[in-house]
Enzyme design. Structure first.
Site, mmCIF file in Angstrom:
data_model
loop_
_atom_site.group_PDB
_atom_site.id
_atom_site.type_symbol
_atom_site.label_atom_id
_atom_site.label_comp_id
_atom_site.label_asym_id
_atom_site.label_seq_id
_atom_site.Cartn_x
_atom_site.Cartn_y
_atom_site.Cartn_z
ATOM 1 C CG ASP A 14 10.984 -1.532 46.363
ATOM 2 O OD1 ASP A 14 10.147 -1.409 47.104
ATOM 3 O OD2 ASP A 14 11.435 -2.938 46.331
ATOM 4 C CD GLU A 16 12.891 -6.228 48.455
ATOM 5 O OE1 GLU A 16 12.174 -6.635 49.655
ATOM 6 O OE2 GLU A 16 12.163 -5.944 47.615
ATOM 7 C CD GLU A 64 9.472 -14.153 59.546
ATOM 8 O OE1 GLU A 64 9.128 -13.522 60.622
ATOM 9 O OE2 GLU A 64 10.078 -15.372 59.701
ATOM 10 C CG HIS A 69 13.931 -9.840 50.726
ATOM 11 N ND1 HIS A 69 14.931 -10.631 50.989
ATOM 12 C CD2 HIS A 69 13.651 -9.060 51.597
ATOM 13 C CE1 HIS A 69 15.257 -10.478 52.473
ATOM 14 N NE2 HIS A 69 14.306 -9.790 52.638
ATOM 15 C CG HIS A 165 8.761 -8.714 46.387
ATOM 16 N ND1 HIS A 165 7.879 -7.710 46.288
ATOM 17 C CD2 HIS A 165 8.073 -9.993 46.621
ATOM 18 C CE1 HIS A 165 6.602 -8.564 46.275
ATOM 19 N NE2 HIS A 165 6.556 -9.775 46.396
ATOM 20 C CG ASP A 170 9.853 -5.236 43.324
ATOM 21 O OD1 ASP A 170 9.693 -6.135 42.412
ATOM 22 O OD2 ASP A 170 9.489 -5.461 44.527
#
Length: 242
Positions: A14, A16, A64, A69, A165, A170
């Site tokens: 994963d 970010e 946003e 995260h 997140h 994750d």
């Protein structure tokens, strides 16, 4: 769709990022990776090996994105740049199958970062196989919510730690989801003449000459098993209980 991969080594991954796609195309123009989380699985077993790295993107993170995260500009200000960790990351994933939820998102960002390296880095698909766990979930559960939170609820996986997140968290949760989601699919090749009789019944396999060791579950294991089935039953019918 064959949902069980033949790859012996998988990297559940994963990422970010500083923001979402700005151009609507396959490359996420203008945004960078700020966190990578990976969990290693070999022969469908978690090995305990992980790769986790925060990255200074050299630019501001969208508000946003921070709301999703929780990673701020201050958090990554003193982290290495991508080119400084690129080889270590490539070495970790090289030759494996990457499993990611909505894989095109993560892979597009990775390819974008690799393209900026000097000399230019690889295309992810040239060094790794790629499996989209979201596509697997949609195949198994058409018309239903298949984001990570929904899958955790469906399969009875505790994701209470997931306030934001985070890439490594994750990836760890996705590893549990993916292994449970695909664990029941075993190809016995039942269409084979060796496996079926003309009347459709299965041929009995003679195991009399085999020295098969049966290890019964302990009392604690049986309790844990029932607790897991309780969680599964909360999200719907539990097939293991009939």
């Amino acid at each position: 769709m064959n949902i069980v991969s033949s790859a012996s080594r998988q990297i559940i991954l994963d990422t970010e990022t500083t923001g979402m796609n700005m151009g609507g195309g396959p490359v996420f123009v203008g945004h960078r990776i700020i966190e990578i989380g990976c969990v290693e699985v070999i022969d469908r077993k978690l090995t305990g090996r992980t790769y986790h790295q925060y990255i200074n993107p050299g630019q501001l993170i969208d508000e946003e994105a921070i709301e999703v995260h929780g990673i701020t500009d201050e958090r990554v200000a003193k982290e290495p740049r991508f080119h400084q960790i690129a080889q270590e990351f490539i070495d970790f994933i090289d030759g494996a199958e990457i499993v990611a939820h909505n894989a095109s998102f993560d892979i597009s960002f990775m390819d974008h970062e690799f393209s900026k390296l000097q000399p230019k880095g690889p295309v992810t698909a040239d060094i790794c196989q790629i499996l989209d766990s979201l596509a697997v979930a949609k195949f198994l559960h058409p018309g239903q919510k298949n984001n990570l939170d929904a899958l955790c609820k469906r399969y009875g996986i505790d994701n209470s730690r997931r306030t934001y997140h985070g890439a490594l968290l994750d990836a760890e949760i996705l590893a549990d989801v993916y292994l449970i989601m695909t664990g029941g699919q075993i190809d016995f090749n039942l269409s084979s003449d060796k496996a079926n009789k003309a009347d459709g019944s299965l041929t009995k396999i003679d195991t009399s000459g085999l020295n098969l060791k049966v290890i019964p579950a302990s009392a604690d294991e049986l309790i844990s098993h029932e607790q897991r089935l309780d969680l599964v039953a909360e999200s719907g019918k539990c097939l293991w209980r009939g």
